[in-house]
Design a protein around this motif. Structure first.
Motif, PDB file in Angstrom:
ATOM      1  N   ASN A  31       0.819  -1.205   0.000  1.00 23.12           N
ATOM      2  CA  ASN A  31       0.000   0.000   0.000  1.00 23.12           C
ATOM      3  C   ASN A  31       0.859   1.263   0.000  1.00 23.12           C
ATOM      4  O   ASN A  31       0.517   2.247  -0.657  1.00 23.12           O
ATOM      5  CB  ASN A  31      -0.948  -0.004   1.195  1.00 23.12           C
ATOM      6  N   ILE A  32       1.984   1.232   0.713  1.00 20.87           N
ATOM      7  CA  ILE A  32       2.878   2.400   0.748  1.00 20.87           C
ATOM      8  C   ILE A  32       3.361   2.741  -0.660  1.00 20.87           C
ATOM      9  O   ILE A  32       3.434   3.901  -1.048  1.00 20.87           O
ATOM     10  CB  ILE A  32       4.069   2.152   1.703  1.00 20.87           C
ATOM     11  N   PHE A  33       3.674   1.706  -1.439  1.00 16.94           N
ATOM     12  CA  PHE A  33       4.148   1.936  -2.806  1.00 16.94           C
ATOM     13  C   PHE A  33       3.005   2.201  -3.782  1.00 16.94           C
ATOM     14  O   PHE A  33       3.168   2.913  -4.763  1.00 16.94           O
ATOM     15  CB  PHE A  33       4.993   0.752  -3.294  1.00 16.94           C
ATOM     16  N   GLU A  34       1.840   1.630  -3.510  1.00 17.59           N
ATOM     17  CA  GLU A  34       0.713   1.804  -4.429  1.00 17.59           C
ATOM     18  C   GLU A  34       0.039   3.162  -4.299  1.00 17.59           C
ATOM     19  O   GLU A  34      -0.479   3.695  -5.287  1.00 17.59           O
ATOM     20  CB  GLU A  34      -0.318   0.699  -4.216  1.00 17.59           C
ATOM     21  N   GLU A  88      -2.706   7.757  -6.925  1.00 20.70           N
ATOM     22  CA  GLU A  88      -2.911   9.210  -6.960  1.00 20.70           C
ATOM     23  C   GLU A  88      -2.440   9.799  -8.282  1.00 20.70           C
ATOM     24  O   GLU A  88      -3.083  10.706  -8.836  1.00 20.70           O
ATOM     25  CB  GLU A  88      -2.214   9.866  -5.773  1.00 20.70           C
ATOM     26  N   ARG A  89      -1.347   9.295  -8.823  1.00 17.40           N
ATOM     27  CA  ARG A  89      -0.881   9.765 -10.135  1.00 17.40           C
ATOM     28  C   ARG A  89      -1.912   9.429 -11.212  1.00 17.40           C
ATOM     29  O   ARG A  89      -2.245  10.261 -12.065  1.00 17.40           O
ATOM     30  CB  ARG A  89       0.475   9.139 -10.484  1.00 17.40           C
ATOM     31  N   ARG A  90      -2.445   8.216 -11.164  1.00 20.11           N
ATOM     32  CA  ARG A  90      -3.455   7.815 -12.149  1.00 20.11           C
ATOM     33  C   ARG A  90      -4.725   8.660 -12.012  1.00 20.11           C
ATOM     34  O   ARG A  90      -5.346   9.018 -13.014  1.00 20.11           O
ATOM     35  CB  ARG A  90      -3.795   6.327 -11.990  1.00 20.11           C
ATOM     36  N   MET A  91      -5.103   9.003 -10.786  1.00 19.58           N
ATOM     37  CA  MET A  91      -6.273   9.860 -10.575  1.00 19.58           C
ATOM     38  C   MET A  91      -6.026  11.256 -11.137  1.00 19.58           C
ATOM     39  O   MET A  91      -6.915  11.847 -11.753  1.00 19.58           O
ATOM     40  CB  MET A  91      -6.614   9.951  -9.086  1.00 19.58           C
ATOM     41  N   ARG A  92      -4.815  11.783 -10.942  1.00 17.40           N
ATOM     42  CA  ARG A  92      -4.486  13.109 -11.494  1.00 17.40           C
ATOM     43  C   ARG A  92      -4.590  13.090 -13.018  1.00 17.40           C
ATOM     44  O   ARG A  92      -4.999  14.074 -13.621  1.00 17.40           O
ATOM     45  CB  ARG A  92      -3.072  13.512 -11.091  1.00 17.40           C
ATOM     46  N   GLU A  93      -4.197  11.985 -13.619  1.00 12.27           N
ATOM     47  CA  GLU A  93      -4.290  11.869 -15.080  1.00 12.27           C
ATOM     48  C   GLU A  93      -5.748  11.840 -15.526  1.00 12.27           C
ATOM     49  O   GLU A  93      -6.114  12.484 -16.499  1.00 12.27           O
ATOM     50  CB  GLU A  93      -3.570  10.594 -15.550  1.00 12.27           C
ATOM     51  N   ARG A  94      -6.581  11.089 -14.830  1.00 11.21           N
ATOM     52  CA  ARG A  94      -7.982  10.953 -15.220  1.00 11.21           C
ATOM     53  C   ARG A  94      -8.822  12.141 -14.777  1.00 11.21           C
ATOM     54  O   ARG A  94      -9.729  12.579 -15.486  1.00 11.21           O
ATOM     55  CB  ARG A  94      -8.582   9.670 -14.657  1.00 11.21           C
ATOM     56  N   ASN A 106      -6.678  18.466  -4.300  1.00 14.66           N
ATOM     57  CA  ASN A 106      -7.142  17.650  -3.174  1.00 14.66           C
ATOM     58  C   ASN A 106      -6.002  16.796  -2.616  1.00 14.66           C
ATOM     59  O   ASN A 106      -5.844  16.669  -1.407  1.00 14.66           O
ATOM     60  CB  ASN A 106      -8.298  16.741  -3.602  1.00 14.66           C
ATOM     61  N   PHE A 107      -5.193  16.216  -3.497  1.00 13.80           N
ATOM     62  CA  PHE A 107      -4.073  15.385  -3.042  1.00 13.80           C
ATOM     63  C   PHE A 107      -2.994  16.226  -2.369  1.00 13.80           C
ATOM     64  O   PHE A 107      -2.395  15.798  -1.383  1.00 13.80           O
ATOM     65  CB  PHE A 107      -3.461  14.587  -4.194  1.00 13.80           C
ATOM     66  N   ASN A 108      -2.747  17.412  -2.899  1.00 12.98           N
ATOM     67  CA  ASN A 108      -1.744  18.280  -2.278  1.00 12.98           C
ATOM     68  C   ASN A 108      -2.157  18.652  -0.849  1.00 12.98           C
ATOM     69  O   ASN A 108      -1.334  18.635   0.075  1.00 12.98           O
ATOM     70  CB  ASN A 108      -1.516  19.535  -3.114  1.00 12.98           C
ATOM     71  N   LYS A 109      -3.435  18.967  -0.656  1.00 11.79           N
ATOM     72  CA  LYS A 109      -3.925  19.308   0.682  1.00 11.79           C
ATOM     73  C   LYS A 109      -3.885  18.084   1.601  1.00 11.79           C
ATOM     74  O   LYS A 109      -3.542  18.193   2.784  1.00 11.79           O
ATOM     75  CB  LYS A 109      -5.322  19.885   0.589  1.00 11.79           C
ATOM     76  N   LEU A 110      -4.217  16.924   1.052  1.00 11.50           N
ATOM     77  CA  LEU A 110      -4.175  15.701   1.842  1.00 11.50           C
ATOM     78  C   LEU A 110      -2.738  15.381   2.254  1.00 11.50           C
ATOM     79  O   LEU A 110      -2.482  15.009   3.404  1.00 11.50           O
ATOM     80  CB  LEU A 110      -4.754  14.526   1.043  1.00 11.50           C
ATOM     81  N   LEU A 149       9.336   7.848   8.738  1.00 17.33           N
ATOM     82  CA  LEU A 149       9.528   8.678   7.545  1.00 17.33           C
ATOM     83  C   LEU A 149       9.359   7.911   6.232  1.00 17.33           C
ATOM     84  O   LEU A 149       9.189   8.531   5.181  1.00 17.33           O
ATOM     85  CB  LEU A 149      10.915   9.322   7.585  1.00 17.33           C
ATOM     86  N   PHE A 150       9.395   6.590   6.285  1.00 20.40           N
ATOM     87  CA  PHE A 150       9.401   5.778   5.069  1.00 20.40           C
ATOM     88  C   PHE A 150       8.253   6.084   4.096  1.00 20.40           C
ATOM     89  O   PHE A 150       8.490   6.270   2.902  1.00 20.40           O
ATOM     90  CB  PHE A 150       9.445   4.284   5.423  1.00 20.40           C
ATOM     91  N   PRO A 151       6.992   6.151   4.549  1.00 25.91           N
ATOM     92  CA  PRO A 151       5.922   6.450   3.580  1.00 25.91           C
ATOM     93  C   PRO A 151       6.122   7.794   2.858  1.00 25.91           C
ATOM     94  O   PRO A 151       5.880   7.898   1.656  1.00 25.91           O
ATOM     95  CB  PRO A 151       4.653   6.469   4.438  1.00 25.91           C
ATOM     96  N   ALA A 152       6.586   8.808   3.577  1.00 24.22           N
ATOM     97  CA  ALA A 152       6.816  10.114   2.939  1.00 24.22           C
ATOM     98  C   ALA A 152       7.995  10.045   1.978  1.00 24.22           C
ATOM     99  O   ALA A 152       7.968  10.666   0.910  1.00 24.22           O
ATOM    100  CB  ALA A 152       7.057  11.188   3.991  1.00 24.22           C
ATOM    101  N   ILE A 153       9.030   9.280   2.336  1.00 24.38           N
ATOM    102  CA  ILE A 153      10.191   9.115   1.459  1.00 24.38           C
ATOM    103  C   ILE A 153       9.778   8.433   0.165  1.00 24.38           C
ATOM    104  O   ILE A 153      10.124   8.879  -0.936  1.00 24.38           O
ATOM    105  CB  ILE A 153      11.302   8.310   2.174  1.00 24.38           C
ATOM    106  N   VAL A 154       9.025   7.350   0.271  1.00 25.11           N
ATOM    107  CA  VAL A 154       8.579   6.608  -0.919  1.00 25.11           C
ATOM    108  C   VAL A 154       7.718   7.496  -1.798  1.00 25.11           C
ATOM    109  O   VAL A 154       7.904   7.560  -3.022  1.00 25.11           O
ATOM    110  CB  VAL A 154       7.811   5.332  -0.513  1.00 25.11           C
ATOM    111  N   ARG A 155       6.783   8.194  -1.199  1.00 23.69           N
ATOM    112  CA  ARG A 155       5.884   9.071  -1.968  1.00 23.69           C
ATOM    113  C   ARG A 155       6.683  10.140  -2.713  1.00 23.69           C
ATOM    114  O   ARG A 155       6.483  10.372  -3.898  1.00 23.69           O
ATOM    115  CB  ARG A 155       4.870   9.725  -1.033  1.00 23.69           C
ATOM    116  N   SER A 156       7.622  10.767  -2.026  1.00 21.62           N
ATOM    117  CA  SER A 156       8.438  11.815  -2.662  1.00 21.62           C
ATOM    118  C   SER A 156       9.275  11.244  -3.796  1.00 21.62           C
ATOM    119  O   SER A 156       9.360  11.828  -4.880  1.00 21.62           O
ATOM    120  CB  SER A 156       9.347  12.481  -1.629  1.00 21.62           C
ATOM    121  N   TRP A 157       9.893  10.114  -3.550  1.00 25.07           N
ATOM    122  CA  TRP A 157      10.738   9.473  -4.559  1.00 25.07           C
ATOM    123  C   TRP A 157       9.922   9.109  -5.804  1.00 25.07           C
ATOM    124  O   TRP A 157      10.324   9.421  -6.938  1.00 25.07           O
ATOM    125  CB  TRP A 157      11.392   8.239  -3.944  1.00 25.07           C
TER     126      TRP A 157
END
Length: 172
Positions: free
Chosen positions: A99-102, A107-113, A120-124, A155-163
């Motif tokens: 889930n951390i990687f997914e 969210e990227r796929r939602m931004r595309e569609r 909304n994702f930036n605020k979240l 910090l891992f979830p934030a690191i993965v998301r940023s990467w």
């Protein structure tokens, strides 16, 4: 005629918006402070979307973050590989890592569609950093923990998301 509060308008529209975006009838409930999609353990089909409950005195920040949660969970409905989830359903830690990687992927796929989901994702994500990551980091810091892996785990979830978001930007 009674005017609805902003909180009541959001509460009343959550199920409808979820079903419209996901293009399927699926029960939506609002409870607690967690957001997730529940799946049938045998078929892998989604059975319910759970979003945080908005109290009557919800701040604008919380209202906006619930819109991000809604977009995020719809992303799971639309883009999660349910067969892959079934194959690891027996392992809670593996599911959490998956889930951390997914999450950044959906969210990227939602931004595309749905380009409007970007805000909304930036605020979240701001809420995630301020209310979850920072709070958990401060707890580890105050506990006197000296193991770097304890800090890394927070910090891992934030690191993965940023990467993953940086990789996505490089590929556009």
């Amino acid at each position: 005629m009674e005017l609805l509060s902003p909180v009541q308008i959001v509460r009343d529209s959550i199920a409808t918006i979820t079903q419209i975006l996901a293009d399927r009838e699926i029960p939506v409930s609002q409870q607690g402070m967690k957001a997730y999609v529940a799946y049938n353990e045998v078929t892998g089909e989604p059975t319910r979307v759970v979003l945080p409950y908005l109290p009557d005195d919800a701040s604008d920040e919380l209202i906006l973050s619930v819109q991000g949660f809604l977009d995020h969970e719809v992303g799971h409905l639309l883009f999660t590989d349910r067969k892959a989830l079934l194959s690891i359903a027996h392992d809670e830690q593996l599911l959490e890592m998956q889930n951390i990687f997914e999450d950044p992927y959906v969210e990227r796929r939602m931004r595309e569609r749905f380009p409007g989901s970007r805000d909304n994702f930036n605020k979240l994500f701001d809420l995630f950093l301020d209310k979850i990551v920072d709070r958990n980091f401060q707890k580890v810091l105050k506990s006197g923990e000296t193991n770097p892996m304890a800090f890394f785990g927070v910090l891992f979830p934030a690191i993965v998301r940023s990467w993953l978001m940086c990789l996505a930007l490089l590929n556009t």
